[in-house]
Design a protein around this motif. Structure first.
Motif, PDB file in Angstrom:
ATOM      1  N   GLN A 192      70.602  -7.127  34.364  1.00 16.56           N
ATOM      2  CA  GLN A 192      70.701  -8.089  35.454  1.00 16.56           C
ATOM      3  C   GLN A 192      71.018  -9.482  34.917  1.00 16.56           C
ATOM      4  OE1 GLN A 192      66.754  -7.390  37.263  1.00 16.56           O
ATOM      5  NE2 GLN A 192      67.820  -6.521  39.032  1.00 16.56           N
ATOM      6  N   THR A 193      71.794 -10.230  35.694  1.00 12.82           N
ATOM      7  CA  THR A 193      72.144 -11.603  35.343  1.00 12.82           C
ATOM      8  C   THR A 193      71.567 -12.544  36.385  1.00 12.82           C
ATOM      9  OG1 THR A 193      74.215 -10.849  34.325  1.00 12.82           O
ATOM     10  CG2 THR A 193      74.031 -13.195  34.827  1.00 12.82           C
ATOM     11  N   SER A 194      70.746 -13.500  35.941  1.00  4.92           N
ATOM     12  CA  SER A 194      70.118 -14.433  36.866  1.00  4.92           C
ATOM     13  C   SER A 194      71.118 -15.498  37.305  1.00  4.92           C
ATOM     14  CB  SER A 194      68.910 -15.106  36.198  1.00  4.92           C
ATOM     15  OG  SER A 194      69.336 -15.952  35.141  1.00  4.92           O
ATOM     16  N   SER A 195      70.688 -16.333  38.244  1.00  2.07           N
ATOM     17  CA  SER A 195      71.551 -17.411  38.743  1.00  2.07           C
ATOM     18  C   SER A 195      71.880 -18.423  37.659  1.00  2.07           C
ATOM     19  CB  SER A 195      70.855 -18.119  39.912  1.00  2.07           C
ATOM     20  OG  SER A 195      69.584 -18.623  39.509  1.00  2.07           O
ATOM     21  N   THR A 196      71.064 -18.467  36.595  1.00  6.15           N
ATOM     22  CA  THR A 196      71.323 -19.413  35.496  1.00  6.15           C
ATOM     23  C   THR A 196      72.175 -18.778  34.398  1.00  6.15           C
ATOM     24  OG1 THR A 196      69.253 -18.775  34.387  1.00  6.15           O
ATOM     25  CG2 THR A 196      69.166 -20.622  35.945  1.00  6.15           C
ATOM     26  N   GLY A 197      72.536 -17.492  34.597  1.00  6.32           N
ATOM     27  CA  GLY A 197      73.368 -16.825  33.594  1.00  6.32           C
ATOM     28  C   GLY A 197      72.587 -16.060  32.551  1.00  6.32           C
ATOM     29  N   THR A 198      71.261 -16.050  32.665  1.00  8.56           N
ATOM     30  CA  THR A 198      70.433 -15.312  31.704  1.00  8.56           C
ATOM     31  C   THR A 198      70.502 -13.808  31.981  1.00  8.56           C
ATOM     32  OG1 THR A 198      68.894 -17.178  31.538  1.00  8.56           O
ATOM     33  CG2 THR A 198      68.119 -15.032  30.756  1.00  8.56           C
ATOM     34  N   VAL A 199      70.799 -13.037  30.938  1.00  3.34           N
ATOM     35  CA  VAL A 199      70.921 -11.587  31.079  1.00  3.34           C
ATOM     36  C   VAL A 199      69.622 -10.925  30.613  1.00  3.34           C
ATOM     37  CG1 VAL A 199      72.172  -9.526  30.358  1.00  3.34           C
ATOM     38  CG2 VAL A 199      73.413 -11.672  30.700  1.00  3.34           C
ATOM     39  N   SER A 200      69.081 -10.072  31.441  1.00  3.99           N
ATOM     40  CA  SER A 200      67.856  -9.341  31.088  1.00  3.99           C
ATOM     41  C   SER A 200      68.102  -7.845  31.233  1.00  3.99           C
ATOM     42  CB  SER A 200      66.691  -9.763  31.989  1.00  3.99           C
ATOM     43  OG  SER A 200      66.987  -9.498  33.351  1.00  3.99           O
ATOM     44  N   GLU A 201      67.424  -7.053  30.407  1.00  3.91           N
ATOM     45  CA  GLU A 201      67.569  -5.600  30.440  1.00  3.91           C
ATOM     46  C   GLU A 201      66.221  -4.936  30.682  1.00  3.91           C
ATOM     47  OE1 GLU A 201      71.474  -4.604  27.629  1.00  3.91           O
ATOM     48  OE2 GLU A 201      69.468  -3.970  27.020  1.00  3.91           O
TER      49      GLU A 201
END
Length: 249
Positions: free
Chosen positions: A93-102
């Protein structure tokens, strides 16, 4: 909410409640909106140069075909999503700030909301489109089953020392073993089991007491590991033992 179509300065507009959206390439129209546009177009056509009825029929047929393709695609997507129940997946997933989490886990169940498929992992809901990797069961098992790091060890009759084999993984995630036995295989595949009294294991390292190897003839052996996990994993290719020197009488 009701949908209303009107013509302003020659442009057909659709309004839903108090919100208006002009038709454009970025609009999202359903079949009801299309029919409303079609009726509005017919209502405001030039009476001196009316549009041919066959053109309206062709437009409606094209839209119906597109709708059927979209429904078929949605059905296929949902079917694939349902097949993931019980599978190990990775969701990115990519947050609104561009941070990618798995997130990695097993799909507990699948739910469909407004035509969109969602997978549920550990009680959390994720969009099916965010799945970036699905693990095959056999491949997943190979990741977690017991294993031994490839290596070569030596024993010399003229300078006998205990032999250490490192990199022994007992497994994890339900595939783990509680212990293992050790067997020596010579070049003719003759087997010699090593009594457990000569073996000690700690933190991934096996120590074979020198006394267990004192009667071995010089040569090359494979050290086979027979794990007691549910799959009865056997590894006989990873560790090579080279015995040198002459057996002392």
């Amino acid at each position: 909410m009701s949908t209303v179509a009107s013509v302003v300065d020659g442009t057909v507009q659709i309004s839903e409640s108090s919100q208006s959206t002009e038709t454009s390439s970025g609009s999202s129209l359903d079949k009801e909106d299309f029919l409303l546009l079609l009726v509005t177009q017919m209502q405001y056509q030039d009476p001196l140069s009316p549009t041919d009825n066959t053109e309206y029929v062709a437009q409606l047929a094209q839209f119906s075909e597109l709708e059927q393709m979209q429904n078929l695609n949605s059905t296929a997507t949902n079917s694939v999503a349902y097949s993931l129940v019980g599978k190990e997946v990775i969701v990115q997933q990519t947050s609104s700030t561009g941070t990618v989490s798995e997130v990695q886990g097993t799909v507990d169940y699948v739910t469909i909301s407004n035509g969109t498929a969602y997978v549920v992992i550990d009680g959390e809901q994720y969009d099916y489109d965010d799945i970036v990797q699905v693990f095959d069961d056999s491949y997943l098992a190979s990741l977690y089953m017991p294993s031994v790091t490839s290596q070569s060890v030596e024993y010399n009759h003229q300078d006998p020392q205990d032999v250490e084999v490192s990199g022994i993984d007992l497994g994890s995630e339900g595939y783990e073993a509680s212990g293992f036995s050790v067997v020596l295989l010579d070049s003719d595949n003759n087997m010699t089991a090593i009594d457990s009294s000569y073996l000690s294991y700690s933190s991934g390292t096996l120590t074979i007491d020198r006394e267990a190897l004192s009667d071995l003839a010089a040569g090359t052996y494979n050290i086979a590991f027979v794990f007691d996990d549910a799959n009865s994993t056997v590894d006989y290719n990873s560790v090579t033992l080279t015995v040198t020197g002459i057996i002392e009488e």
